[in-house]
Design a protein around this motif. Structure first.
Motif, short mmCIF file in Angstrom:
data_model
loop_
_atom_site.label_atom_id
_atom_site.label_comp_id
_atom_site.label_asym_id
_atom_site.label_seq_id
_atom_site.Cartn_x
_atom_site.Cartn_y
_atom_site.Cartn_z
N LEU A 62 0.83 -1.21 0.00
CA LEU A 62 0.00 0.00 0.00
C LEU A 62 0.86 1.25 0.00
O LEU A 62 0.58 2.22 -0.73
CB LEU A 62 -0.92 -0.01 1.22
N THR A 63 1.93 1.26 0.77
CA THR A 63 2.84 2.41 0.80
C THR A 63 3.48 2.64 -0.56
O THR A 63 3.59 3.78 -1.03
CB THR A 63 3.93 2.19 1.87
N ALA A 64 3.90 1.54 -1.21
CA ALA A 64 4.52 1.66 -2.54
C ALA A 64 3.54 2.20 -3.57
O ALA A 64 3.90 3.03 -4.42
CB ALA A 64 5.06 0.30 -2.98
N VAL A 65 2.28 1.75 -3.50
CA VAL A 65 1.26 2.22 -4.45
C VAL A 65 0.95 3.69 -4.22
O VAL A 65 0.78 4.47 -5.18
CB VAL A 65 0.00 1.36 -4.35
N GLU A 66 0.87 4.10 -2.96
CA GLU A 66 0.57 5.51 -2.65
C GLU A 66 1.65 6.45 -3.16
O GLU A 66 1.35 7.57 -3.58
CB GLU A 66 0.39 5.67 -1.14
N THR A 67 2.90 6.01 -3.15
CA THR A 67 3.98 6.87 -3.66
C THR A 67 3.91 7.04 -5.18
O THR A 67 4.41 8.04 -5.71
CB THR A 67 5.35 6.30 -3.28
N MET A 68 3.30 6.08 -5.88
CA MET A 68 3.17 6.20 -7.33
C MET A 68 2.22 7.33 -7.72
O MET A 68 2.21 7.75 -8.88
CB MET A 68 2.66 4.88 -7.93
N ASP A 69 1.45 7.83 -6.78
CA ASP A 69 0.53 8.94 -7.05
C ASP A 69 1.26 10.27 -7.11
O ASP A 69 0.74 11.24 -7.68
CB ASP A 69 -0.54 8.97 -5.95
N VAL A 70 2.47 10.33 -6.55
CA VAL A 70 3.19 11.61 -6.47
C VAL A 70 4.48 11.63 -7.27
O VAL A 70 4.99 12.69 -7.62
CB VAL A 70 3.48 11.97 -5.00
N ARG A 71 5.04 10.44 -7.56
CA ARG A 71 6.28 10.43 -8.32
C ARG A 71 6.43 9.11 -9.08
O ARG A 71 5.81 8.11 -8.73
CB ARG A 71 7.50 10.64 -7.41
N VAL A 72 7.27 9.15 -10.10
CA VAL A 72 7.56 7.95 -10.88
C VAL A 72 8.38 7.00 -10.02
O VAL A 72 9.29 7.43 -9.31
CB VAL A 72 8.32 8.31 -12.16
N GLN A 73 8.06 5.72 -10.07
CA GLN A 73 8.76 4.75 -9.24
C GLN A 73 10.23 4.68 -9.63
O GLN A 73 10.58 4.40 -10.77
CB GLN A 73 8.13 3.37 -9.39
N PRO A 74 11.13 4.92 -8.67
CA PRO A 74 12.57 4.86 -8.98
C PRO A 74 12.98 3.46 -9.42
O PRO A 74 12.63 2.47 -8.78
CB PRO A 74 13.24 5.23 -7.64
#
Length: 552
Positions: A255-267
């Motif tokens: 869930l944390t990883a998915v939420e970060t995809m809302d604000v930036r491109v996955q490194p």
């Protein structure tokens, strides 16, 4: 765990699997397969009870802790489902809705809410059906791959039992370095020009229009990042070794990883690599392309910053990530702590939420806070399972004291162990299994709570493989035996066939003829005889000794 499926002979069968503790670790074992007389809740309960009766466990409900099944109303209905009927006799019983099924529903909700994701799904499904069911299309695809110098791989199925991993695999094949994206684009372009069938031309143009668009290619790379994260979680939850605390931790990480995809491109993800590649081509004044396919409607300046991407692409990415995160939060609200455990109205759901206290990662670092951490939840668990604990000779008054000592021990000496290893040590090693013998009753309850019914799906996969069209008359008992051999039997390298062959020869009511001359020449038979030798038409009985060897 239980689930039902229809076999090749159009019989509805119910697979029943039990989860037990062995050497301190939870393991799943096939209890049996039964043919359903009726597919309603009473019919399922009758089939499950019959399997326990077979192994002389008439009072199995006294030791029943939990059951896991998919979310069908016949299983989890609040009034007439299996869960409701079991709770009438086992009030402490916990019904678990299979976590991988819930995960799939969260992803499906995102796809339905996002037109771009639905479009990718339709394209993948269309490509699979085109090249799977048409020999001509597949042959042309392979010929074109050879001409372009790419590796030839068939498009993969985007749906299946493990739905999220299947979809991720289909996208991986399409976007991989093997050149599948370029080959399919070239083939679609060829068909759109040369085909005389207007329907075929229309489908080819449908594929071509999307594959040649920058926005579609970029969104496919983002979707691959998202589905790869979800697929790892799905496969982890489907594992038989997964226990409740590790499942909750994995869901929270996802869930944390998915939420970060809302604000930036996955490194380090596929979208970042695609954007860097296309930006490099743009800076070199080269045509922006993917595997040689020129991409249309390319933005004037490409960057890895999510906010600088074209508005429609950025919006679709954010909507997909947000909808997926909302779906995960909603489907796993009680497990993730979205609702305080004391506010949960369903008693069984509250008990599941209380089991989070056995996750050392959630414990406070402050020693005074740690000393009282989880006591309210533990007391609720004691009350919920009181009758079962007392029946198993657990001193419920000693559990709280042992819990305090347990937290001190784990914090001081077992921080380096994972959940499964930690509890395996406590359940099998002295002095822990004696010092914490009453607390360990609740830990055993937690370990046997199943989080997935994927084991049933594996049974049905074996059933489909074994009971084929040419063997559709197999009985349920024979089918069950073959499934056991397939799943739990020794490997071919370790299997010794002599006892089985000898039994086959001796136990027959009709003559066996192992030396029949028209058998395949590859079958070499070495025998030793007691009093007589075989003729071509001899009857095999006690003349064959235990030293008969077959080498194939």
């Amino acid at each position: 765990m239980f689930d039902s499926a229809t076999d090749n002979s159009i019989k509805e069968t119910e697979a029943v699997i039990v989860r037990i503790i062995k050497d301190g670790k939870p393991v799943n074992r096939l209890l049996g397969i039964a043919e359903l007389k009726h597919a309603h809740a009473d019919g399922i309960l009758e089939a499950v009870s019959d399997q326990f009766m077979r192994v002389k466990q008439e009072n199995f409900k006294e030791n029943l802790v939990s059951f896991c099944a998919d979310g069908a109303s016949v299983n989890h209905g609040e009034t007439g489902g299996v869960k409701a009927k079991l709770r009438q006799q086992c009030p402490w019983m916990i019904g678990i809705w299979c976590l991988p099924h819930r995960l799939e529903l969260a992803v499906m909700g995102m796809i339905k809410a996002n037109e771009s994701a639905s479009e990718v799904m339709r394209l993948l499904d269309f490509l699979y059906k085109t090249y799977h069911y048409s020999c001509k299309s597949r042959r042309e695809l392979h010929m074109m791959a050879e001409q372009l110098g790419f590796q030839s791989r068939n498009p993969s199925r985007a749906t299946g039992t493990r739905w999220c991993p299947h979809l991720a695999k289909a996208l991986t094949i399409l976007l991989s370095d093997s050149g599948k994206y370029a080959v399919i684009t070239q083939h679609a372009e060829h068909i759109s020009v040369t085909s005389k069938n207007s329907n075929v031309q229309g489908r080819a143009k449908f594929v071509l229009k999307r594959l040649e668009t920058f926005k579609f290619a970029a969104f496919c790379h983002f979707l691959l990042d998202l589905l790869t994260t979800i697929s790892k979680l799905s496969l982890f939850l489907q594992s038989e070794r997964t226990i409740l605390p590790s499942a909750v931790a994995a869901i929270q990480t996802c869930l944390t990883a998915v939420e970060t995809m809302d604000v930036r491109v996955q490194p380090g993800g596929h979208l970042e690599a695609f954007l860097k590649m296309t930006a490099s081509l743009q800076q070199s004044d080269e045509v922006v392309s993917l595997q040689g396919v020129i991409l249309k409607k390319t933005p004037e300046e490409i960057d890895t910053d999510l906010n600088t991407l074209p508005l429609t692409l950025s919006r679709d990415i954010k909507v997909s990530a947000r909808k997926t995160a909302e779906g995960l939060s909603d489907r796993f609200k009680a497990l993730l702590g979205g609702t305080h455990w004391d506010d949960i109205t369903d008693g069984a759901a509250k008990a599941v939420a209380c089991f989070k206290i056995f996750n050392p990662d959630t414990w406070p670092d402050n020693i005074p806070e740690l000393s009282s951490h989880g006591e309210e939840q533990l007391q609720y668990l004691i009350e919920w399972f009181r009758s079962r604990l007392i029946r198993n000779r657990c001193d419920v008054n000693a559990v709280i004291h042992q819990w305090r000592l347990f937290k001190q021990l784990v914090s001081a000496e077992f921080q380096d162990k994972n959940y499964t290893s930690l509890y395996a040590v406590l359940l099998t090693k002295e002095p822990y299994k004696t010092d914490f013998k009453d607390l360990l009753h609740l830990i055993q309850v937690m370990l046997v709570i199943p989080v997935t019914s994927a084991s049933c799906e594996r049974i049905f996969s074996a059933q489909k493989r074994i009971k084929s069209d040419s063997r559709s008359s197999l009985g349920v008992e024979t089918l069950e035996d073959l499934i056991r051999i397939s799943g739990d039997g020794p490997s071919l390298q370790d299997f010794t066939p002599q006892p089985a062959v000898l039994r086959w020869i001796k136990c027959s009511t009709r003559p066996r003829r192992p030396l029949y001359k028209q058998w395949p020449a590859e079958l070499e038979v070495e025998t030793s005889y007691s009093d007589s030798t075989f003729s071509d038409s001899c009857c095999c009985s006690d003349d064959v000794t235990d030293t008969m060897l077959f080498r194939i």
